[in-house]
Design an enzyme around this catalytic site. Sequence first.
Site, PDB file in Angstrom:
ATOM      1  N   ASN A   8      25.694   2.852   5.630  1.00 49.65           N
ATOM      2  CA  ASN A   8      26.748   2.121   4.918  1.00 49.65           C
ATOM      3  C   ASN A   8      26.395   2.080   3.433  1.00 49.65           C
ATOM      4  O   ASN A   8      25.589   1.260   3.005  1.00 49.65           O
ATOM      5  CB  ASN A   8      26.863   0.698   5.481  1.00 49.65           C
ATOM      6  CG  ASN A   8      27.845  -0.146   4.686  1.00 49.65           C
ATOM      7  OD1 ASN A   8      28.701   0.388   3.975  1.00 49.65           O
ATOM      8  ND2 ASN A   8      27.722  -1.464   4.790  1.00 49.65           N
ATOM      9  N   TRP A   9      27.014   2.990   2.692  1.00 48.33           N
ATOM     10  CA  TRP A   9      26.670   3.087   1.262  1.00 48.33           C
ATOM     11  C   TRP A   9      27.233   1.917   0.450  1.00 48.33           C
ATOM     12  O   TRP A   9      26.931   1.791  -0.741  1.00 48.33           O
ATOM     13  CB  TRP A   9      27.216   4.392   0.680  1.00 48.33           C
ATOM     14  CG  TRP A   9      26.540   5.629   1.165  1.00 48.33           C
ATOM     15  CD1 TRP A   9      25.455   5.716   2.010  1.00 48.33           C
ATOM     16  CD2 TRP A   9      26.889   6.978   0.825  1.00 48.33           C
ATOM     17  NE1 TRP A   9      25.129   7.037   2.205  1.00 48.33           N
ATOM     18  CE2 TRP A   9      25.990   7.836   1.494  1.00 48.33           C
ATOM     19  CE3 TRP A   9      27.875   7.538   0.024  1.00 48.33           C
ATOM     20  CZ2 TRP A   9      26.057   9.226   1.385  1.00 48.33           C
ATOM     21  CZ3 TRP A   9      27.945   8.922  -0.097  1.00 48.33           C
ATOM     22  CH2 TRP A   9      27.030   9.754   0.572  1.00 48.33           C
ATOM     23  N   LYS A  10      28.088   1.103   1.060  1.00 44.44           N
ATOM     24  CA  LYS A  10      28.753   0.012   0.327  1.00 44.44           C
ATOM     25  C   LYS A  10      29.454   0.604  -0.916  1.00 44.44           C
ATOM     26  O   LYS A  10      30.000   1.689  -0.835  1.00 44.44           O
ATOM     27  CB  LYS A  10      27.767  -1.093  -0.046  1.00 44.44           C
ATOM     28  CG  LYS A  10      26.891  -1.514   1.128  1.00 44.44           C
ATOM     29  CD  LYS A  10      26.186  -2.787   0.853  1.00 44.44           C
ATOM     30  CE  LYS A  10      25.143  -3.048   1.939  1.00 44.44           C
ATOM     31  NZ  LYS A  10      24.783  -4.435   2.054  1.00 44.44           N
ATOM     32  N   HIS A  86      32.554  -6.426   8.289  1.00 46.90           N
ATOM     33  CA  HIS A  86      31.257  -6.574   7.616  1.00 46.90           C
ATOM     34  C   HIS A  86      31.195  -7.947   6.948  1.00 46.90           C
ATOM     35  O   HIS A  86      32.204  -8.436   6.430  1.00 46.90           O
ATOM     36  CB  HIS A  86      31.084  -5.456   6.581  1.00 46.90           C
ATOM     37  CG  HIS A  86      29.679  -5.353   6.085  1.00 46.90           C
ATOM     38  ND1 HIS A  86      29.167  -6.219   5.148  1.00 46.90           N
ATOM     39  CD2 HIS A  86      28.662  -4.521   6.420  1.00 46.90           C
ATOM     40  CE1 HIS A  86      27.896  -5.912   4.925  1.00 46.90           C
ATOM     41  NE2 HIS A  86      27.569  -4.887   5.685  1.00 46.90           N
ATOM     42  N   GLU A  88      30.179  -8.838   4.191  1.00 50.66           N
ATOM     43  CA  GLU A  88      30.609  -8.824   2.787  1.00 50.66           C
ATOM     44  C   GLU A  88      32.127  -8.864   2.673  1.00 50.66           C
ATOM     45  O   GLU A  88      32.668  -9.227   1.622  1.00 50.66           O
ATOM     46  CB  GLU A  88      30.005  -7.588   2.079  1.00 50.66           C
ATOM     47  CG  GLU A  88      28.505  -7.779   1.862  1.00 50.66           C
ATOM     48  CD  GLU A  88      27.710  -6.498   1.729  1.00 50.66           C
ATOM     49  OE1 GLU A  88      28.308  -5.418   1.573  1.00 50.66           O
ATOM     50  OE2 GLU A  88      26.464  -6.585   1.790  1.00 50.66           O
ATOM     51  N   GLU A 153      24.423  -8.113  12.718  1.00 50.23           N
ATOM     52  CA  GLU A 153      23.853  -8.178  11.372  1.00 50.23           C
ATOM     53  C   GLU A 153      23.764  -9.639  10.930  1.00 50.23           C
ATOM     54  O   GLU A 153      24.730 -10.184  10.379  1.00 50.23           O
ATOM     55  CB  GLU A 153      24.749  -7.428  10.388  1.00 50.23           C
ATOM     56  CG  GLU A 153      24.943  -5.972  10.710  1.00 50.23           C
ATOM     57  CD  GLU A 153      25.249  -5.185   9.444  1.00 50.23           C
ATOM     58  OE1 GLU A 153      24.430  -4.336   9.084  1.00 50.23           O
ATOM     59  OE2 GLU A 153      26.275  -5.447   8.804  1.00 50.23           O
ATOM     60  N   GLY A 159      20.488  -7.268   3.016  1.00 49.85           N
ATOM     61  CA  GLY A 159      20.133  -7.058   1.613  1.00 49.85           C
ATOM     62  C   GLY A 159      19.115  -8.044   1.070  1.00 49.85           C
ATOM     63  O   GLY A 159      18.956  -8.169  -0.142  1.00 49.85           O
ATOM     64  N   SER A 189      18.255  -5.368   6.402  1.00 49.87           N
ATOM     65  CA  SER A 189      16.970  -5.064   5.768  1.00 49.87           C
ATOM     66  C   SER A 189      16.109  -4.126   6.611  1.00 49.87           C
ATOM     67  O   SER A 189      14.892  -4.337   6.735  1.00 49.87           O
ATOM     68  CB  SER A 189      16.223  -6.366   5.437  1.00 49.87           C
ATOM     69  OG  SER A 189      16.952  -7.103   4.480  1.00 49.87           O
TER      70      SER A 189
HETATM   71  C1  PEP Z   1      24.579  -3.712   5.650  1.00 49.76           C
HETATM   72  O1  PEP Z   1      25.140  -3.742   4.571  1.00 49.76           O
HETATM   73  O2  PEP Z   1      25.244  -3.529   6.684  1.00 49.76           O
HETATM   74  C2  PEP Z   1      23.128  -3.881   5.685  1.00 49.76           C
HETATM   75  C3  PEP Z   1      22.531  -4.003   6.841  1.00 49.76           C
HETATM   76  O3  PEP Z   1      22.484  -3.900   4.481  1.00 49.76           O
HETATM   77  P1  PEP Z   1      20.882  -3.840   4.246  1.00 49.76           P
HETATM   78  O4  PEP Z   1      20.345  -2.733   5.124  1.00 49.76           O
HETATM   79  O5  PEP Z   1      20.727  -3.541   2.795  1.00 49.76           O
HETATM   80  O6  PEP Z   1      20.337  -5.171   4.638  1.00 49.76           O
END
Ligand code: PEP
Length: 229
Positions: A8-10, A86, A88, A153, A159, A189
């Site tokens: 997931n490049w966001k 997600h 976010e 998640e 993050g 993470s």
């Molecule tokens: C995500 O955005 O789905 C995610 C798990 O981010 P990160 O790996 O940076 O915690």
Amino acid sequence: MKKIIVANWKMNPLTEREAVRIARAEDKNNVVIVPPFPFLGAVRGVLKNASLGAQDAFFEEKGAYTGEVSSAMLKKFGVRYAIVGHSERRRLGESDEMIAKKAKAGVDAGLKVILCVGEPMDIRRRGRNAAGAFIRKQLSRVKRSKSLIVAYEPIWAIGTGKNADPEEAAYVADVIRKMLHVPVLYGGSTNSRNAKSFLEKKEITGLLVGGASIDPKEFKKMAVIARDI
Ligand code: PEP
């Protein structure tokens, strides 16, 4: 099911040129690459092994919905996976009801849907039963489907550099599997140092990777761990 790893490049990177460079480097069999919308076409053009995913998909097929992109459009464009819910996006106001509608529309359009759930820290502090109950509630409107994948998640792990305890992630994954009979990914993470501790759990079918997914060196190591486990 073989273990998969989702990038997931966001809202990264900034340019198409950079997106193509990262996509080429991450183009492995057990990988799903999920770039920002403007780069879907360019990334599609270079992938030979990985699948293409989108970071969101709206629940209506077409019409007066400025700024939205439908599952049907994505499917016709060659996208195979869509992330919905997600954290976010939940933070921007998406409800469990809206996310369940997006998941259904995605499945109906022929996409594989990765639906994200996860508890905030105040719930986690109350223990695994409270976390499990919170997740069950987030999924209460979601219909079982062979095309559905759930990504667990924890919000406090995304993050932050603070990954969940793999045992606790496996416990929640088991709660989700018992409820919906779907594969469950862990996200929060993850990196090449902790990937194995999650991937070796039988309850966890793969990883949803944020930050580490735009570092091709790091991500490739994770993809190899997922492939070889
Ligand atoms: C995500 O955005 O789905 C995610 C798990 O981010 P990160 O790996 O940076 O915690």
